[in-house]
Structures are given as structure tokens and as C-alpha cells.
Design a protein around this motif. Structure first.
Motif, short mmCIF file in Angstrom:
data_model
loop_
_atom_site.label_atom_id
_atom_site.label_comp_id
_atom_site.label_asym_id
_atom_site.label_seq_id
_atom_site.Cartn_x
_atom_site.Cartn_y
_atom_site.Cartn_z
N UNK A 39 0.88 -1.04 -0.03
CA UNK A 39 -0.11 -0.03 0.09
C UNK A 39 0.64 1.20 0.05
N UNK A 40 1.89 1.35 1.01
CA UNK A 40 3.02 2.60 0.78
C UNK A 40 3.43 2.71 -0.50
N UNK A 41 3.78 1.53 -1.20
CA UNK A 41 4.16 1.90 -2.49
C UNK A 41 3.45 2.26 -3.54
N UNK A 42 2.16 2.26 -3.18
CA UNK A 42 1.47 2.80 -4.26
C UNK A 42 0.83 4.15 -3.85
N UNK A 43 1.17 4.84 -2.71
CA UNK A 43 0.68 5.79 -2.32
C UNK A 43 0.88 7.02 -3.25
N UNK A 44 1.95 7.09 -3.69
CA UNK A 44 2.53 8.20 -4.75
C UNK A 44 1.50 8.08 -5.89
N UNK A 45 1.09 7.00 -6.31
CA UNK A 45 0.39 6.83 -7.62
C UNK A 45 -1.04 7.54 -7.17
N UNK A 46 -1.39 7.04 -6.02
CA UNK A 46 -2.86 7.32 -5.64
C UNK A 46 -3.01 8.96 -5.14
N UNK A 47 -1.84 9.48 -4.68
CA UNK A 47 -2.01 10.96 -4.48
C UNK A 47 -1.79 11.62 -5.68
N UNK A 48 -1.07 11.32 -6.58
CA UNK A 48 -1.11 11.81 -8.07
C UNK A 48 -2.60 11.91 -8.59
#
Length: 513
Positions: free
Chosen positions: A396-405
Motif C-alpha cells: 500500500x505504501x508503495x502505491x501511495x504516490x500513484x494514488x496521491x497523484x
């Protein structure tokens, strides 16, 4: 708990914005009769049913008031239906499902029209009376029928924790920033699952969407209909697609409105919702004359301040970041809620969280006395049994940048939710994404709304494609809000009405603006 109800019913969202039997015979007229036992499913898990189930005659009687709704009017009758606890053991233990019906008002009756209002976990028994005015024209020729699916409300409803512990969990940070917050977040998620298991017992492994689809086919047979006529909203579209896959030969007139993307896995659904809610927020911000990017960043900054220091309210409760975000979500379900969102955000900017807290309580179904409904409990038990995918916190932490973008407002919350939702769940999930292919089924009307926040428009086309050529027929509405039918488009309403009442199938790709 502060979780989005991922596919909540549009009728419920609208209502929240304005509020804060065995034996006997049918009283709704004869159906087209006959039918047969539910056919074998594609995975071979359904076998012939005993006559004790197939020959049931619901004992329709007065409907009682419930904790989540007053008693409906005299037009409504209620009953129970027995279904197998475990569909692989149809002669074994049974559970009771709560049903509600209002008989067709006209003389030219077609049959029963079943409704599922989404969630998963939404009570059909409580919701149908509130939704009936929206489908008044359909009521002329159909018995309106709904039910509490297994594990919901009066159908062996599941409560995973008491009100005191639900309220205490509001203090858990749903976008953890430190190892301690992350540990508390995951512990709370695991504790919730344990509470569900203690409440549900053996039922925990038998509340899947496929289980409910099989219940629907038995319901069809007991109601006396050769074909299932069905109106599914939000999550109800996934349920309708699964039904069509299991029983294509029994498909009658199926409407799927506010469509869940059947090709998405658990992470895909979270990503879709991040996109959908941000689109809706952009539309809202533009309607108020704001630049969407700047307006979104302003709201993200407000949420960051609330994360650091929750806001006071007119009660003894604080507005946490998760509650604030939930309060923002609710008005996005309907354009009529946008003025409410404007005033609530203005108050929060001035340091008063009362209005956003009231909206969050509406979404979480918390009443003035502090009692919470169990919709989100049932939703989580059902969706975690369906979803095989179990992302870890590191993933989940690895995807946070994608989701926040995708969304500076909703990205972190929904990114973390991929790990927290089914963390350390007591039973394994069943599939990555549901199977909805239905070769040979009658045409199914799939209604997509370009401004839908919870079930983004792309899901409608994907549902139609997966149903199969000649089966899925897409109707598009260029509008805002969760769901299209009854939302103000004469074009949508007349097209759906012609399909349900006359069997008139529109051209695939018809657009209503």
C-alpha cells in the motif's frame, strides 16, 4: 471505523443528505408460474434443491418497524425465505432472509421486480419504501420486491463491534504517518475482523456475492417467475452480473445502474474510486468558480491540519481527518448536496468541525443517540469474502504516490485502505474479480453516468463487454451524481421504462445528455 461504503446506494445517499414466514400464499397476484430449481452454476457448486425449499410459499404479513426504518405503509408486506446456509450442501442447515413486497398497482401485471440497492450490505427491506416513488411507473406492472441479503439487517445481520468501540475507533489515523500510527491502524483492522468472526460464526464463509446470486434464483422460483426481472444499483450491478453468469437462461429484464467495474480487483476498485471522487470534486469546485487543482490542494491542506489537530465540534466529539474526509464524500454523491459541502468546508476552515461531522455521521449511519447501523459491517464481511487480493502495508505504501497523484484529497486514504480493509481477515477471499460473462442471456441494460463518483463511468462499458456481445447494452448519461435513473434525465428514465415495461432494448451506446 471510518471506511467508505465503496458502492453505497444512491437512494440512501440522497436520503442522508435530506435527513441527518413459512406457509400461506402470495397476495400479489399470480406470476407467470412454474420455473424450476436453480440451474447448476458454472462452477458446479449448486445442486438440485429439496422440495422443502423449492415449494416454499412466503407468508406475507404486516411489516414491523426496525431500528433503521419505521414501519412502511399498508402497501407493503413482509415475509421470510429459507435458503441453504451452504449452497454446496443444499439439504443442510438453512438461514432466513427477510423479504418485502408491494404488489403491482395495475391490472396488467408482468411479475416481480427485485431491487438490490448496493453496499454491499444495504438493507432492501428498509430502503425499498423510500425508493418506491422513484419507480412509481414500474410499480404499475410489477410487484416491487427487495430483501436483506444474507448477513445483512434482518437476514442474519452481522455486527462486528459495539457502538462504544466504533466511536473509539474514530481516533485511529486512517492515513498513518508514523510506525506507531501504522501499528494502531493495522491492529484496529485485525480486531474488526475478529469481531466479525465472533458475530458471524459459520455464516462468515457463506455471504459472498455468488451465494446471494443463488439466493436470488431461489427467490425467483418461490415468487413464481420464469425469468428474473431485476434492478441493481451500485454494488447491485455486480450482483446482477454474477447472477447473469450463473443463470443466463433465467435472465429477464435486468437494469444495472451506477455500474461496478467487474474487471477490477480490490486495488483496482480503490484506484477507480480515487479517480471517481476526484472527478466529482473537480466538477463541484468548477461549479463554485474555483480552479480544481488549487481548490483540491486547499482541501488537502485543511485535511492535513485536521490530521495534526482534530477540530472541535458542538458535541464532545472531535472531527478527525477520516471523519472530515467521509463528510466531504457524502455530498459528492448528489449534485443537490454541493451547497451543503460549501458551507461545511467554510465552517471547517474557520475551525468548526460540526457540519462535516454531521455529514460523516450521516454516511456512517450514526443516529443522535450514538447508535450506528451495521451496513459497513456487513459490507466488509461480504467484500472481504469476495476479494482474494490481500495487499500488505508495504505494498500500500508503495502505491501511495500513484494514488496521491490521482487525488491529493482522497488518494492517501484509499491507498491505505487497500491494506487495512481486509487485513488479517479470518477467511480467505474467493476471486480477484467477479465472473459476469453471460453468453445466451437476454439483453441487459447497463446504465453509466459520466460524473459518477463512486462507480466511475468506465465500469459500464467494461461490464457490458464482459457480459458479452449482444448481452450488455450501454446507456450513457452525461450527468453528475451516483446513478442515473430518477436523477433528472427524462431521456434516461424513458429509456429504462421502455425496456422494463415493454422489453424495448435501446441501441447499444445510446447517449442521454
Amino acid at each position: 471505523m471510518a471506511r467508505f461504503v465503496r458502492w453505497t446506494a444512491l437512494a440512501v445517499a440522497g436520503a442522508l443528505l435530506t435527513a441527518g414466514c413459512s406457509g400461506g400464499s402470495s397476495d400479489g397476484g399470480d406470476g407467470k408460474g412454474g420455473g424450476g430449481t436453480p440451474s447448476d452454476s458454472s462452477d458446479g457448486s449448486t445442486s438440485a434443491l429439496p422440495s422443502s425449499l423449492t415449494e416454499q410459499r412466503p407468508d406475507w404479513g404486516d411489516c414491523k418497524a426496525r431500528d433503521d426504518a419505521p414501519a412502511p405503509g399498508d402497501d407493503y408486506r413482509c415475509a421470510t425465505l429459507k435458503v441453504p446456509l451452504d449452497w454446496s450442501k443444499p439439504e443442510g442447515a438453512t438461514i432466513d432472509l427477510a423479504l418485502i413486497r408491494a404488489g403491482a398497482r395495475g391490472d396488467d401485471r408482468i411479475g416481480s421486480l427485485l431491487f438490490n440497492f448496493g453496499g454491499p450490505g444495504q438493507s432492501g427491506v428498509s430502503t425499498l419504501p423510500a425508493y418506491a416513488s422513484t419507480v412509481s411507473l414500474l410499480h404499475e406492472r410489477y410487484d416491487l420486491v427487495s430483501w436483506d441479503p444474507r448477513g445483512v439487517g434482518a437476514s442474519e445481520g452481522i455486527r462486528c463491534r459495539d457502538d462504544r468501540r466504533i466511536e473509539a475507533a474514530e481516533a485511529v489515523d486512517s492515513t498513518p504517518d508514523t510506525p506507531a500510527e501504522e501499528e494502531a491502524y493495522l491492529k484496529d483492522a485485525a480486531d474488526f475482523g475478529k469481531g466479525c468472526e465472533e458475530s458471524a460464526g459459520k455464516l462468515m464463509a457463506h455471504v459472498s456475492t455468488a451465494d446471494t446470486a443463488r439466493d436470488m434464483d431461489l427467490m425467483r422460483l418461490v415468487l413464481g417467475d420464469d425469468r428474473l426481472h431485476y434492478f441493481g444499483i451500485s454494488y447491485g450491478t455486480e450482483l446482477g452480473g454474477v447472477y447473469a453468469h450463473l443463470f443466463p437462461e433465467n435472465v429477464g429484464r435486468l437494469v444495472l445502474d451506477a455500474v461496478v467495474d467487474p474487471s477490477a480487483d480490490a486495488v483496482g476498485h480503490a484506484r477507480n474510486q480515487t479517480l471517481g471522487f476526484q472527478r466529482a470534486l473537480d466538477d463541484y469546485l468548477e461549479s463554485t468558480g474555483q480552479d480544481p487543482r488549487q481548490g483540491s490542494q486547499k482541501i488537502a491542506d485543511l485535511l492535513a491540519r485536521i490530521d495534526a489537530e482534530p477540530l472541535p465540534t458542538s458535541t464532545d466529539r472531535k472531527l478527525t481527518q477520516a471523519l472530515a474526509l467521509t463528510g466531504i464524500v457524502l455530498p459528492l454523491y448528489s449534485k443537490s448536496g454541493w451547497p451543503t459541502l460549501t458551507s461545511a468546508l467554510a465552517a471547517a476552515e474557520d475551525g468548526d468541525g460540526t457540519a462535516l461531522l454531521a455529514l460523516a455521521d450521516g454516511y456512517n449511519e450514526r443516529d443522535a443517540s450514538g447508535r450506528y447501523n451495521t451496513t459497513t459491517h456487513s459490507q466488509r464481511v461480504i467484500s472481504c469474502l469476495d476479494d482474494k487480493q490481500r495487499p500488505t502495508a508495504d505494498e500500500a505504501k508503495g502505491r501511495l504516490a500513484e494514488f496521491e497523484e490521482i487525488s491529493p484529497v482522497f488518494g492517501a486514504f484509499l491507498g491505505w485502505d487497500t491494506a487495512g480493509w481486509c487485513h488479517d481477515w479470518p477467511v480467505p477471499g474467493q476471486f480477484d474479480s467477479p465472473e459476469v460473462s453471460a453468453p445466451g442471456a437476454a439483453p441487459i441494460l447497463v446504465v453509466g453516468n459520466t460524473g459518477d463518483p463512486a462507480t466511475p463511468y468506465e465500469g459500464a462499458r467494461r461490464m457490458a463487454d464482459e457480459l458479452g456481445k449482444g448481452v450488455g447494452v450501454v446507456l450513457t448519461w452525461k450527468g453528475d451524481g451516483h446513478g442515473a435513473y430518477g436523477s433528472g434525465s427524462d431521456c434516461v428514465d424513458s429509456t429504462v421504462n421502455a425496456y422494463v415495461l415493454k422489453g424495448t432494448v435501446p441501441k447499444d451506446g445510446k447517449v442521454c445528455s
